[in-house]
Motif scaffolding. Structure first.
Motif, short mmCIF file in Angstrom:
data_model
loop_
_atom_site.label_atom_id
_atom_site.label_comp_id
_atom_site.label_asym_id
_atom_site.label_seq_id
_atom_site.Cartn_x
_atom_site.Cartn_y
_atom_site.Cartn_z
N UNK A 33 -68.36 -52.73 55.52
CA UNK A 33 -69.57 -52.63 55.59
C UNK A 33 -70.12 -51.56 57.22
N UNK A 34 -71.29 -50.89 57.03
CA UNK A 34 -71.35 -50.57 58.75
C UNK A 34 -72.47 -51.56 59.26
N UNK A 35 -73.00 -52.37 58.63
CA UNK A 35 -73.34 -53.26 59.61
C UNK A 35 -72.88 -54.56 60.13
N UNK A 36 -71.49 -54.98 59.69
CA UNK A 36 -70.52 -55.68 60.41
C UNK A 36 -69.23 -54.93 61.10
N UNK A 37 -69.66 -53.93 60.27
CA UNK A 37 -68.29 -52.48 61.92
C UNK A 37 -67.62 -53.10 63.05
N UNK A 38 -67.20 -54.14 63.51
CA UNK A 38 -67.04 -53.94 64.88
C UNK A 38 -67.23 -55.62 65.22
N UNK A 39 -67.71 -56.18 64.44
CA UNK A 39 -68.51 -57.92 64.97
C UNK A 39 -67.59 -58.54 63.54
N UNK A 40 -67.17 -57.90 62.77
CA UNK A 40 -66.68 -59.36 61.70
C UNK A 40 -64.72 -58.75 61.86
N UNK A 41 -64.08 -58.95 61.33
CA UNK A 41 -62.54 -59.31 60.55
C UNK A 41 -62.50 -60.26 59.97
N UNK A 42 -62.02 -59.30 58.56
CA UNK A 42 -61.04 -60.35 57.60
C UNK A 42 -59.80 -59.69 58.31
N UNK A 43 -59.10 -61.00 57.25
CA UNK A 43 -57.65 -60.10 57.55
C UNK A 43 -56.95 -61.43 56.25
N UNK A 44 -56.05 -61.68 56.16
CA UNK A 44 -55.07 -62.54 55.07
C UNK A 44 -53.48 -63.40 55.64
N UNK A 45 -53.19 -63.91 55.23
CA UNK A 45 -52.29 -64.54 55.35
C UNK A 45 -51.34 -64.88 53.60
N UNK A 46 -50.61 -64.46 53.41
CA UNK A 46 -50.55 -64.40 52.05
C UNK A 46 -49.71 -65.71 52.43
N UNK A 47 -48.65 -66.05 53.12
CA UNK A 47 -47.98 -67.40 52.62
C UNK A 47 -49.14 -68.89 52.43
N UNK A 48 -50.39 -68.25 53.04
CA UNK A 48 -51.40 -69.38 53.04
C UNK A 48 -51.76 -69.33 52.20
#
Length: 123
Positions: free
Chosen positions: A59-74
């Motif tokens: 979302x524009x409101x969080x761009x540059x501040x938030x980061x989403x990531x995933x760990x498929x092994x976990x």
């Protein structure tokens, strides 16, 4: 499929938090994952999403501040939140979509939801 979120809490403006969402299911790697939030008196809104291939959208409101990531092994998806401000105060929900080819913005696209976890940012 069950989703269990953790990592919320109280933080001062300018601070950081990391949310985690553990997914209990055998096909996590094929899911599209997302974080949505709901502030008091407001509708639930999209925050960030990640596809099965790792494409992300914010979302524009969080761009540059938030980061989403995933760990498929976990079987876990994360939301790193930096430079928090009081407007980020909300219940945060992780969600999973069985079709993981795209990043999904609409809440109706998600099939499974975790419990809301409270993030409070004080000024």
């Amino acid at each position: 499929v069950q989703l269990q979120a953790s990592g919320g809490g109280l933080v001062q403006a300018g601070g950081s938090l990391r949310l985690s969402c553990a997914v209990f299911g055998r096909t996590f790697s094929t899911y599209g994952m997302g974080w949505l939030r709901q502030a008091p008196g407001k509708e639930r809104e999209f925050v960030a999403g990640i596809s099965r291939s790792g494409d992300t959208y914010y979302a524009d409101s969080v761009k540059g501040r938030f980061t989403i990531s995933r760990d498929n092994a976990k079987n876990t998806v994360y939301l790193q939140m930096n430079s928090l401000n009081p407007e980020d105060t909300a219940l945060y929900y992780c969600a999973a979509a069985r079709s993981g080819w795209y990043v999904y913005v609409k809440r109706s696209t998600y099939d499974y939801w975790g419990q809301g976890i409270l993030v409070t940012v004080s000024s």
